[in-house]
Write a protein that holds these residues in place. Structure first.
Motif, short mmCIF file in Angstrom:
data_model
loop_
_atom_site.label_atom_id
_atom_site.label_comp_id
_atom_site.label_asym_id
_atom_site.label_seq_id
_atom_site.Cartn_x
_atom_site.Cartn_y
_atom_site.Cartn_z
N ARG A 16 0.83 -1.19 0.00
CA ARG A 16 0.00 0.00 0.00
C ARG A 16 0.87 1.25 0.00
O ARG A 16 1.95 1.29 0.57
N THR A 17 0.38 2.30 -0.63
CA THR A 17 1.13 3.52 -0.78
C THR A 17 0.72 4.53 0.28
O THR A 17 -0.47 4.71 0.54
N PRO A 18 1.68 5.23 0.94
CA PRO A 18 1.33 6.28 1.89
C PRO A 18 0.45 7.32 1.23
O PRO A 18 0.56 7.59 0.04
N ALA A 19 -0.43 7.95 2.04
CA ALA A 19 -1.41 8.88 1.49
C ALA A 19 -0.75 10.02 0.72
O ALA A 19 -1.25 10.47 -0.31
N GLY A 20 0.41 10.51 1.22
CA GLY A 20 1.07 11.63 0.57
C GLY A 20 1.58 11.31 -0.82
O GLY A 20 1.80 12.20 -1.63
N GLN A 21 1.76 10.03 -1.13
CA GLN A 21 2.27 9.62 -2.43
C GLN A 21 1.18 8.99 -3.30
O GLN A 21 1.44 8.60 -4.45
N ALA A 22 -0.02 8.91 -2.79
CA ALA A 22 -1.07 8.17 -3.48
C ALA A 22 -1.39 8.75 -4.85
O ALA A 22 -1.50 8.01 -5.84
N ARG A 23 -1.55 10.06 -4.93
CA ARG A 23 -1.92 10.67 -6.21
C ARG A 23 -0.85 10.42 -7.27
O ARG A 23 -1.17 10.09 -8.42
N GLU A 24 0.41 10.56 -6.87
CA GLU A 24 1.50 10.35 -7.81
C GLU A 24 1.55 8.89 -8.27
O GLU A 24 1.83 8.60 -9.44
N ARG A 25 1.28 7.97 -7.34
CA ARG A 25 1.30 6.55 -7.69
C ARG A 25 0.16 6.23 -8.67
O ARG A 25 0.35 5.47 -9.62
N ILE A 26 -1.00 6.80 -8.44
CA ILE A 26 -2.13 6.59 -9.34
C ILE A 26 -1.80 7.12 -10.73
O ILE A 26 -2.04 6.46 -11.74
N LEU A 27 -1.23 8.32 -10.79
CA LEU A 27 -0.90 8.92 -12.08
C LEU A 27 0.16 8.10 -12.82
O LEU A 27 0.08 7.93 -14.04
N ALA A 28 1.16 7.62 -12.09
CA ALA A 28 2.20 6.81 -12.73
C ALA A 28 1.61 5.54 -13.31
O ALA A 28 1.96 5.12 -14.43
N THR A 29 0.71 4.92 -12.58
CA THR A 29 0.06 3.70 -13.07
C THR A 29 -0.83 4.01 -14.26
O THR A 29 -0.83 3.28 -15.26
N ALA A 30 -1.60 5.09 -14.17
CA ALA A 30 -2.48 5.48 -15.27
C ALA A 30 -1.67 5.80 -16.52
O ALA A 30 -2.05 5.42 -17.64
N PHE A 31 -0.56 6.48 -16.34
CA PHE A 31 0.30 6.82 -17.48
C PHE A 31 0.70 5.55 -18.23
O PHE A 31 0.58 5.46 -19.45
N ALA A 42 -8.12 0.44 -20.18
CA ALA A 42 -7.54 0.46 -18.84
C ALA A 42 -8.62 0.87 -17.84
O ALA A 42 -8.99 2.03 -17.75
N GLY A 43 -9.14 -0.09 -17.11
CA GLY A 43 -10.25 0.17 -16.20
C GLY A 43 -9.82 0.72 -14.86
O GLY A 43 -8.67 0.56 -14.43
N ILE A 44 -10.77 1.35 -14.18
CA ILE A 44 -10.50 1.94 -12.87
C ILE A 44 -10.04 0.88 -11.87
O ILE A 44 -9.09 1.09 -11.11
N ASP A 45 -10.70 -0.27 -11.86
CA ASP A 45 -10.34 -1.31 -10.89
C ASP A 45 -8.91 -1.77 -11.09
O ASP A 45 -8.18 -2.03 -10.12
N THR A 46 -8.49 -1.89 -12.34
CA THR A 46 -7.12 -2.30 -12.62
C THR A 46 -6.13 -1.23 -12.16
O THR A 46 -5.08 -1.55 -11.56
N ILE A 47 -6.44 0.01 -12.41
CA ILE A 47 -5.56 1.10 -11.99
C ILE A 47 -5.45 1.15 -10.47
O ILE A 47 -4.35 1.32 -9.91
N ILE A 48 -6.56 0.96 -9.79
CA ILE A 48 -6.55 0.96 -8.33
C ILE A 48 -5.69 -0.19 -7.81
O ILE A 48 -4.84 -0.02 -6.93
N ALA A 49 -5.91 -1.37 -8.37
CA ALA A 49 -5.17 -2.55 -7.91
C ALA A 49 -3.68 -2.41 -8.16
O ALA A 49 -2.86 -2.70 -7.26
N GLU A 50 -3.29 -1.93 -9.32
CA GLU A 50 -1.87 -1.86 -9.66
C GLU A 50 -1.17 -0.66 -9.04
O GLU A 50 0.06 -0.66 -8.91
N SER A 51 -1.93 0.35 -8.65
CA SER A 51 -1.31 1.49 -7.98
C SER A 51 -1.18 1.28 -6.48
O SER A 51 -0.48 2.02 -5.80
#
Length: 205
Positions: A16-31, A42-51
């Motif tokens: 799990r990613t610390p809250a302060g890094q969560a947005r960046e982790r989501i964006l990196a995965t989405a990218f 690329a579905g939301i569930d996949t992005i959530i799981a992989e981030s």
């Protein structure tokens, strides 16, 4: 790019990613997923799981998928525009040389592993006209066109708008060719064509 012009981030870890890094982790995965598979595949569930973030955390930052797509495109815009400007500036202070030099960014992009063409053209193909995502793709292309038009004016082109339009068409064609035929010579041909157009447009009649 606008290819996605930066290397895809490495696959995220399962922790799990610390809250302060969560947005960046989501964006990196989405990218990585948006560029490799497309915006809709690329579905939301996949992005959530992989981030590695909680679903509530994801929706805290991105209430809708389009919000994430727009953030992704904003990032791609910064990367690709930056690469174009850097390539132009590397050609020296002469605006005419910069108009040709910016095509070196095309060479770099098309040779990158995992290259799948211009991220903005890809996004436009998946987004109906009038949507926020489609409007963002149009805004990116208009911004690049305006910048190249400005360079053409500074270079003394007789018809800077026409020259800029021709150069952006060649640039987009080179981005498409890079993924369709994967021929490294395509970028060189695009630059050579741009050089001929610029020379003809700024020549004294």
């Amino acid at each position: 790019m606008s290819p996605a012009a930066a290397p895809a981030p490495a696959a995220p870890q399962s922790v799990r990613t610390p809250a302060g890094q969560a947005r960046e982790r989501i964006l990196a995965t989405a990218f990585r997923l948006f560029y490799a598979h497309g915006l809709r595949a690329a579905g939301i569930d996949t992005i959530i799981a992989e981030s590695g973030v909680a679903k509530a955390t994801f929706y805290k930052y991105f209430p809708a998928k389009d919000d994430l797509i727009l953030a992704y495109l904003e990032h791609v815009d910064g990367v690709w525009s930056g690469q174009l400007h850097t390539a132009a500036e590397a050609a020296g202070p002469d605006p005419a040389r910069q108009l040709v030099g910016l095509f070196d960014a095309l060479t770099t992009a098309c040779r990158r592993d995992g290259y799948r063409g211009c991220a903005f053209i890809n996004a436009a193909a998946e987004s109906p006209s009038g949507t926020r995502v489609h409007e963002r793709t149009v805004a990116h292309k208009q911004s690049i066109l305006a910048w190249i038009t400005e360079l053409a004016e500074e270079a003394g082109a007789r018809n800077p708008e026409a020259l800029a339009r021709s150069l952006t068409l060649i640039l987009d064609g080179g981005l498409a060719s890079g993924v369709l035929d994967a021929d490294p010579a395509a970028a060189a041909a695009a630059k050579a064509t741009a050089e001929q157009l610029v020379a003809a447009a700024v020549a004294v009649p």
